[in-house]
Design a protein around this motif. Structure first.
Motif, PDB file in Angstrom:
ATOM      1  N   LEU A 108      -1.032 -13.723  -6.866  1.00  9.41           N
ATOM      2  CA  LEU A 108      -0.174 -13.026  -5.908  1.00  9.41           C
ATOM      3  C   LEU A 108      -1.002 -12.323  -4.834  1.00  9.41           C
ATOM      4  CD1 LEU A 108       2.462 -11.451  -8.348  1.00  9.41           C
ATOM      5  CD2 LEU A 108       2.927 -13.156  -6.578  1.00  9.41           C
ATOM      6  N   VAL A 109      -2.133 -11.750  -5.243  1.00 10.84           N
ATOM      7  CA  VAL A 109      -3.008 -11.100  -4.270  1.00 10.84           C
ATOM      8  C   VAL A 109      -3.566 -12.115  -3.284  1.00 10.84           C
ATOM      9  CG1 VAL A 109      -5.195  -9.864  -3.991  1.00 10.84           C
ATOM     10  CG2 VAL A 109      -3.589  -9.173  -5.793  1.00 10.84           C
ATOM     11  N   GLU A 110      -3.970 -13.256  -3.806  1.00 12.03           N
ATOM     12  CA  GLU A 110      -4.486 -14.313  -2.926  1.00 12.03           C
ATOM     13  C   GLU A 110      -3.418 -14.753  -1.936  1.00 12.03           C
ATOM     14  OE1 GLU A 110      -7.461 -15.329  -2.734  1.00 12.03           O
ATOM     15  OE2 GLU A 110      -8.404 -14.562  -4.552  1.00 12.03           O
ATOM     16  N   ARG A 111      -2.190 -14.892  -2.403  1.00 11.29           N
ATOM     17  CA  ARG A 111      -1.091 -15.283  -1.506  1.00 11.29           C
ATOM     18  C   ARG A 111      -0.846 -14.205  -0.459  1.00 11.29           C
ATOM     19  NH1 ARG A 111       4.048 -16.633  -4.964  1.00 11.29           N
ATOM     20  NH2 ARG A 111       4.938 -16.726  -2.843  1.00 11.29           N
ATOM     21  N   TYR A 112      -0.927 -12.953  -0.878  1.00 13.34           N
ATOM     22  CA  TYR A 112      -0.680 -11.853   0.046  1.00 13.34           C
ATOM     23  C   TYR A 112      -1.671 -11.878   1.202  1.00 13.34           C
ATOM     24  CZ  TYR A 112      -0.060  -7.126   1.859  1.00 13.34           C
ATOM     25  OH  TYR A 112       0.168  -6.057   2.696  1.00 13.34           O
ATOM     26  N   LEU A 113      -2.930 -12.120   0.892  1.00 12.94           N
ATOM     27  CA  LEU A 113      -3.976 -12.095   1.920  1.00 12.94           C
ATOM     28  C   LEU A 113      -3.752 -13.132   3.010  1.00 12.94           C
ATOM     29  CD1 LEU A 113      -7.044 -11.555  -0.429  1.00 12.94           C
ATOM     30  CD2 LEU A 113      -6.000  -9.863   1.081  1.00 12.94           C
ATOM     31  N   LYS A 114      -2.975 -14.159   2.700  1.00 14.97           N
ATOM     32  CA  LYS A 114      -2.735 -15.232   3.673  1.00 14.97           C
ATOM     33  C   LYS A 114      -1.301 -15.225   4.196  1.00 14.97           C
ATOM     34  CE  LYS A 114      -5.960 -18.130   1.039  1.00 14.97           C
ATOM     35  NZ  LYS A 114      -6.096 -19.334   0.186  1.00 14.97           N
ATOM     36  N   ALA A 115      -0.493 -14.270   3.732  1.00 18.77           N
ATOM     37  CA  ALA A 115       0.944 -14.301   4.016  1.00 18.77           C
ATOM     38  C   ALA A 115       1.275 -13.633   5.352  1.00 18.77           C
ATOM     39  CB  ALA A 115       1.720 -13.613   2.895  1.00 18.77           C
ATOM     40  N   SER A 116       2.469 -13.952   5.853  1.00 17.09           N
ATOM     41  CA  SER A 116       2.999 -13.300   7.043  1.00 17.09           C
ATOM     42  C   SER A 116       3.575 -11.945   6.632  1.00 17.09           C
ATOM     43  CB  SER A 116       4.102 -14.162   7.657  1.00 17.09           C
ATOM     44  OG  SER A 116       5.216 -14.223   6.778  1.00 17.09           O
ATOM     45  N   PRO A 117       3.807 -11.024   7.616  1.00 17.09           N
ATOM     46  CA  PRO A 117       4.368  -9.713   7.272  1.00 17.09           C
ATOM     47  C   PRO A 117       5.683  -9.800   6.500  1.00 17.09           C
ATOM     48  CG  PRO A 117       3.508  -9.671   9.500  1.00 17.09           C
ATOM     49  CD  PRO A 117       3.409 -11.098   9.033  1.00 17.09           C
ATOM     50  N   SER A 118       6.567 -10.714   6.868  1.00 19.49           N
ATOM     51  CA  SER A 118       7.843 -10.821   6.162  1.00 19.49           C
ATOM     52  C   SER A 118       7.640 -11.277   4.724  1.00 19.49           C
ATOM     53  CB  SER A 118       8.768 -11.788   6.891  1.00 19.49           C
ATOM     54  OG  SER A 118       8.173 -13.083   6.963  1.00 19.49           O
ATOM     55  N   GLU A 119       6.666 -12.171   4.490  1.00 19.58           N
ATOM     56  CA  GLU A 119       6.392 -12.642   3.128  1.00 19.58           C
ATOM     57  C   GLU A 119       5.729 -11.556   2.292  1.00 19.58           C
ATOM     58  OE1 GLU A 119       5.537 -17.395   3.768  1.00 19.58           O
ATOM     59  OE2 GLU A 119       3.998 -15.958   4.410  1.00 19.58           O
ATOM     60  N   LYS A 120       4.963 -10.688   2.939  1.00 19.74           N
ATOM     61  CA  LYS A 120       4.226  -9.655   2.200  1.00 19.74           C
ATOM     62  C   LYS A 120       5.175  -8.682   1.498  1.00 19.74           C
ATOM     63  CE  LYS A 120      -0.093  -9.726   4.835  1.00 19.74           C
ATOM     64  NZ  LYS A 120      -0.996  -8.984   5.743  1.00 19.74           N
ATOM     65  N   THR A 121       6.296  -8.392   2.143  1.00 18.96           N
ATOM     66  CA  THR A 121       7.261  -7.483   1.510  1.00 18.96           C
ATOM     67  C   THR A 121       7.732  -8.048   0.176  1.00 18.96           C
ATOM     68  OG1 THR A 121       8.012  -6.745   3.686  1.00 18.96           O
ATOM     69  CG2 THR A 121       9.456  -6.297   1.816  1.00 18.96           C
ATOM     70  N   SER A 122       8.047  -9.327   0.147  1.00 14.11           N
ATOM     71  CA  SER A 122       8.482  -9.975  -1.087  1.00 14.11           C
ATOM     72  C   SER A 122       7.376  -9.980  -2.125  1.00 14.11           C
ATOM     73  CB  SER A 122       8.944 -11.403  -0.784  1.00 14.11           C
ATOM     74  OG  SER A 122       9.220 -12.102  -1.971  1.00 14.11           O
ATOM     75  N   LEU A 123       6.163 -10.227  -1.669  1.00 15.37           N
ATOM     76  CA  LEU A 123       5.029 -10.269  -2.601  1.00 15.37           C
ATOM     77  C   LEU A 123       4.759  -8.891  -3.198  1.00 15.37           C
ATOM     78  CD1 LEU A 123       2.707 -12.675  -0.605  1.00 15.37           C
ATOM     79  CD2 LEU A 123       3.801 -13.147  -2.807  1.00 15.37           C
ATOM     80  N   PHE A 124       4.972  -7.833  -2.410  1.00 18.48           N
ATOM     81  CA  PHE A 124       4.821  -6.491  -2.950  1.00 18.48           C
ATOM     82  C   PHE A 124       5.812  -6.265  -4.095  1.00 18.48           C
ATOM     83  CE2 PHE A 124       2.257  -4.482   0.514  1.00 18.48           C
ATOM     84  CZ  PHE A 124       1.400  -3.788  -0.320  1.00 18.48           C
ATOM     85  N   GLY A 125       7.032  -6.775  -3.924  1.00 20.66           N
ATOM     86  CA  GLY A 125       8.016  -6.646  -4.982  1.00 20.66           C
ATOM     87  C   GLY A 125       7.582  -7.351  -6.251  1.00 20.66           C
ATOM     88  N   LYS A 126       6.982  -8.517  -6.110  1.00 21.26           N
ATOM     89  CA  LYS A 126       6.518  -9.268  -7.282  1.00 21.26           C
ATOM     90  C   LYS A 126       5.329  -8.564  -7.944  1.00 21.26           C
ATOM     91  CE  LYS A 126       8.214 -13.695  -5.538  1.00 21.26           C
ATOM     92  NZ  LYS A 126       7.866 -15.044  -5.044  1.00 21.26           N
ATOM     93  N   LEU A 127       4.455  -7.988  -7.125  1.00 18.57           N
ATOM     94  CA  LEU A 127       3.336  -7.232  -7.690  1.00 18.57           C
ATOM     95  C   LEU A 127       3.841  -5.987  -8.427  1.00 18.57           C
ATOM     96  CD1 LEU A 127       0.797  -7.501  -4.745  1.00 18.57           C
ATOM     97  CD2 LEU A 127       0.409  -8.338  -7.073  1.00 18.57           C
ATOM     98  N   LYS A 128       4.913  -5.389  -7.896  1.00 18.80           N
ATOM     99  CA  LYS A 128       5.481  -4.223  -8.567  1.00 18.80           C
ATOM    100  C   LYS A 128       6.021  -4.603  -9.937  1.00 18.80           C
ATOM    101  CE  LYS A 128       8.875  -0.520  -7.952  1.00 18.80           C
ATOM    102  NZ  LYS A 128       9.931   0.041  -7.066  1.00 18.80           N
ATOM    103  N   ASP A 129       6.669  -5.765 -10.011  1.00 15.08           N
ATOM    104  CA  ASP A 129       7.187  -6.232 -11.300  1.00 15.08           C
ATOM    105  C   ASP A 129       6.061  -6.407 -12.311  1.00 15.08           C
ATOM    106  OD1 ASP A 129       9.727  -6.259 -10.237  1.00 15.08           O
ATOM    107  OD2 ASP A 129       9.706  -8.401  -9.764  1.00 15.08           O
ATOM    108  N   LYS A 130       4.865  -6.712 -11.813  1.00 17.25           N
ATOM    109  CA  LYS A 130       3.693  -6.889 -12.693  1.00 17.25           C
ATOM    110  C   LYS A 130       2.974  -5.563 -12.960  1.00 17.25           C
ATOM    111  CE  LYS A 130       3.675 -11.499 -12.931  1.00 17.25           C
ATOM    112  NZ  LYS A 130       3.725 -12.241 -14.219  1.00 17.25           N
TER     113      LYS A 130
END
Length: 893
Positions: A108-130
């Motif tokens: 998820l961190v690797e995806r975040y580093l390459k993601a767009s701002p809109s995608e990052k919000t979703s990835l933060f939610g997934k990291l929170k679940d973890k």
């Protein structure tokens, strides 16, 4: 590495996020601390052997943050292979990705580093679940997209605090601090960090460093530190410098000056165009400065009473009540809400005004035609939904309730019997529905159960089905009530249906109980439990438990709980057990339950709430375990981290153990650290203001009460009865008068006289008014005003000699004034004879005994009061009373 906080750009970056914080400046301890030659390992990153390069990479990764300085050096000066591997290691270590990190988090961190701002919000939610707190904070700290940073600021503050609490519970304060330093530099983030410094003894050092910081952001940090320290004047100055005028005004009010709050715009929509809000603020400020309000000043509010908008007219009415301008407010109240006005006047013992509000002749009320007219207007759809009953139905029940509480039982029956018989003949279903309303319940106490019983028994006669309907109407269509109805027949086979029904009313606490039927039926029930076979004993005990838990009776509830199966005992909500154990003063057991709950959270790898440690400390202290209590005090203090709602709950935890000094400190902290525009702030200030009254800190109590009055006046706060608004004005004015007595004696006494005149027959006046007058030496005024009240109450009692609540109110006035105690005790004895388990009456009897110098009797009566109101809203006050009866000096006569 730990970086001190010198006065530099680095300090500003760290505290306020002026730029993207360099993650390496905020290291976290690595779980793999190993010794070794880092330089040689870094050189091996460029070794010709792939195996050696991989081995070196792995070992550096396990070293973690200890390798960061050397890795940074080699990124710009090493070979391409070294630089490539060093950059990859830097990124992982800075993001706290270790060899043991969950691969899904790494992905998820690797995806975040390459993601767009809109995608990052979703990835933060997934990291929170973890629960990847560290990675989230590291990523946020290095985020450069301003819109995304702004969007995530609120959630990230909560994440930082949560992560910090987890590290504190592991004993890693350094990591907790660094998490908090990575939080957004908003109000919540700065308060959390400031509270960390306070609880860890570094607050003074931080305040010294913060003095050199410039600009609004530097002032914001000083504001957080001063709020944590409790220095209200310094916090006010810092808030002004930080561009936070509402917070500055709140700090001023909390320190005793409400004028900035009264004059500061509240920030609501179109407030500056709202004549009600503007007028209230101007007039409240005028009152505070001792200036007289003229009729012309009130004209904007008087005009607004006739506004087409119900919201505007209601706000004007509230404003007038809150300003103490009762006459125009009451006139408008009668016109707009006659039923609520009736209840308002009746609660103030102004019976003629109450009758007028309902359209009854105050001198010779003709009940029967009034009742018949409204009963005939009832329709099926008007009474089926008890949340939306017709005005006629509500008025009928209110009048029946009035007659019953005043002891006019025969008058009530004579007035209602004929019209209700006509209603039953016209519409039997509607009759039963109305009978259900009339029965009321023990919680609301707004019905007329004695009238419902008498009418219902006549109606049911010998019809078994009607008796079932009557039981359902009175006690609810529940298994518990039907079970008890049948059980009473088993307990006393010779009892008639009428006797069983009266017993049920007493057991449910719905009606008066002059024959003590409740205890007689409970004695029979316990005898049945004791004589039952072992295999059915717990079932019968469960019946008792279900009833007394619903109606309130700790002693019988605990007795029943002890006979339940172990699995049922363990399934009982632990909070209820703790409350009950405290009522029974079994503090060691209460502490054990709380500590077990903390252990349960810990074993489940969940965070025990800081308030749990406060409850534990309070129970341990009451059990005599001071050293253990201090440890739990420390945990509550450390885990708090600037949450106002948590501060209130921590205060409640100490109040549970009657530790009002600590409780008051926490409520005060909640008030000064809450957002002035939040509901939390209103609740916290109310708790704090009430505590200031208890402490006799009149200046601060007056200012905070004035602040609350403005909050109510400019909000959509509405009660069906305006007494809370009037009592808010009483609290503000009485406290202001007492605070200025030495400097403005004549004006203060005049204001106190006005307070007495408005509340001469309202029991809330006695709560602190008469004791305060004695304390400041106004003995002559004290006696004169009490006698005026007593004479008014005596007139009401003469007219309604069987009005138990009136006798209780008169006795409460006497007990708090420490006068007419023998008569007051006789009044209370009569009231308690009819209502032996009424907690308010029991508490008044305790107060009388204390006033007479009988400490042991006062404590005993107080115990009974708490036993029957363990979960009541009065419970904190009842508990405070008991503590005073135990430890306060006895009155001198």
């Amino acid at each position: 590495m730990k970086i001190p906080l010198p006065v530099s750009l680095a300090a500003l970056v760290l505290c306020f996020g002026l730029a993207a914080a360099a993650p390496e400046a905020l290291p976290l301890p690595s779980p793999h601390q190993r010794t070794g030659d880092v330089e040689s390992l870094v050189r091996d990153l460029g070794n010709e052997s792939f195996r050696i390069r991989e081995k070196a990479t792995r070992e550096i990764w396990e070293l973690g943050e200890a390798a960061l300085p050397t890795l940074k050096d080699v990124v710009g000066s090493g070979t391409p292979e070294q630089a490539h591997r060093a950059r990859d290691l830097l990124r992982k270590i800075q993001l706290h990705i270790t060899p043991d990190t969950d691969p899904s988090i790494t992905a998820l961190v690797e995806r975040y580093l390459k993601a767009s701002p809109s995608e990052k919000t979703s990835l933060f939610g997934k990291l929170k679940d973890k629960r990847a707190w560290c990675q989230m904070l590291k990523l946020y700290a290095s985020e450069t997209h301003e819109e995304l940073r702004e969007k995530l600021a609120g959630p990230m503050t909560g994440i930082a605090v949560k992560a910090a609490r987890e590290r504190l519970l592991r004993g890693d304060a350094e990591a907790a601090r660094e998490f908090l330093e990575m939080a957004p530099a908003n109000v919540g983030g700065l308060l959390a960090l400031a509270e960390f410094h306070r609880s860890h003894g570094s607050l003074e050092a931080e305040l010294e460093r913060a003095k050199e910081l410039q600009g609004r952001k530097g002032a914001a940090w000083r504001l957080a530190l001063e709020r944590a320290s409790g220095n209200l004047q310094a916090a006010r100055d810092a808030a002004a410098a930080a561009g936070q005028p509402r917070t500055a005004a709140a700090m001023a009010a909390l320190s005793g000056d409400p004028l900035p709050w009264l004059l500061e715009p509240m920030g609501g929509a179109d407030e500056n165009d709202d004549p009600v809000s503007v007028t209230y603020a101007r007039l409240a400020a005028k009152r505070w400065t001792g200036k007289k309000i003229r009729a012309v000043d009130l004209e904007p509010l008087i005009r607004a009473l006739s506004a087409r908008s119900a919201r505007r007219s209601g706000a004007a009415m509230n404003a007038l009540f809150l300003l103490g301008e009762v006459n125009p407010a009451e006139s408008a109240f009668v016109k707009s809400e006659p039923l609520a006005a009736f209840q308002h006047f009746e609660s103030l013992e102004r019976i003629p005004d109450a009758f007028k509000a309902l359209g009854l002749n105050p001198d010779q009320p003709d009940y029967q035609p009034w009742i018949g007219k409204r009963l005939s207007s009832l329709g099926d759809d008007e009474i089926e939904d008890q949340n939306e009953v017709s005005a006629a139905g509500e008025e009928l029940v209110a009048l029946a309730n009035f007659l019953e509480r005043r002891g006019l039982h025969q008058e009530s029956f004579d007035a209602f019997a004929g019209p209700l018989a006509a209603l039953e003949e016209k519409d039997p279903h509607l009759f039963v529905d109305f009978l259900e309303m009339l029965a009321g319940n023990s919680q609301s106490q707004n019905g007329a159960p004695m009238l419902a019983k008498r009418i219902g028994i006549i109606w049911a006669g010998g019809d078994e089905r009607r008796w079932d309907d009557l039981v359902s109407a009175a006690f609810g269509d529940q298994e518990l009530s039907s079970t008890w109805w049948d059980w009473l027949q088993d307990l006393e086979p010779t009892a008639s249906r009428e006797e069983r029904f009266e017993g049920m009313l007493a057991l449910y606490g719905i009606s008066t109980d002059p024959s003590n039927l409740r205890q007689r039926w409970l004695d029979r029930a316990w005898k049945a439990v004791d004589e039952a076979p072992a295999e059915t004993r717990s079932v019968l005990a469960g019946r008792i438990s279900g009833l007394v838990d619903q109606t309130g009776d700790v002693a019988n509830s605990f007795r029943a709980w002890q006979q339940l199966p172990e699995e049922t005992q363990q399934a009982t909500f632990w909070g209820q057990r703790v409350i009950h154990l405290s009522v029974l003063e079994r503090w060691d057991e209460a502490a054990a339950v709380i500590l077990q709950q903390i252990e349960t959270f810990t074993e489940a790898k969940q965070e025990p709430g800081a308030e749990l440690y406060a409850y534990a400390a309070a129970a341990l202290r009451r059990a005599g375990h001071e050293d253990e209590a201090i440890i739990h005090d420390g945990w509550a203090d450390k885990l708090f981290l600037g949450s106002p709602s948590l501060a209130m709950r921590i205060g409640n935890g100490y109040a549970y153990g009657s530790d009002y000094q600590r409780a008051g400190d926490w409520w005060a902290r909640a008030a000064r650290e809450a957002d002035p525009d939040s509901n939390e702030f209103t609740v916290a200030v109310k708790l704090h203001a009430d505590e200031l009254i208890q402490q006799g800190r009149w200046k601060e109590a007056a200012a905070t009460s004035e602040m609350l009055a403005r909050i109510y006046a400019t909000s959509d706060f509405r009660w069906t009865n305006p007494l809370p608004f009037m009592r808010q004005r009483l609290q503000a004015d009485a406290a202001r008068a007492l605070s200025s007595l030495e400097t403005h004696r004549a004006e203060s006494i005049a204001l106190l006289e006005q307070c007495h005149r408005l509340f001469a027959t309202d029991g809330s006046l006695a709560d602190y008014f008469f004791p305060a007058l004695r304390k400041v030496g106004l003995v002559k005024e004290h006696d004169r005003w009490f006698n005026e009240t007593w004479n008014l109450m005596e007139k009401v009692i003469q007219k309604y000699p069987n009005s138990d609540n009136t006798r209780n109110t008169a006795a409460w006035f006497a007990s708090r004034a420490q006068l007419k105690l023998d008569t007051a005790e006789k009044y209370l004895a009569a009231a308690l004879a009819a209502n032996p388990n009424q907690s308010a009456y029991l508490d008044t009897m305790a107060e009388i005994q204390f006033a007479k110098g009988n400490r042991d009797k006062a404590v005993e009566w107080s115990k009974q009061a708490i036993n029957f109101a363990p979960d009541d809203l009065q419970f904190p006050q009842l508990r405070r009373q008991q503590e005073r009866f135990r430890s306060a000096p006895l009155p001198e006569h």
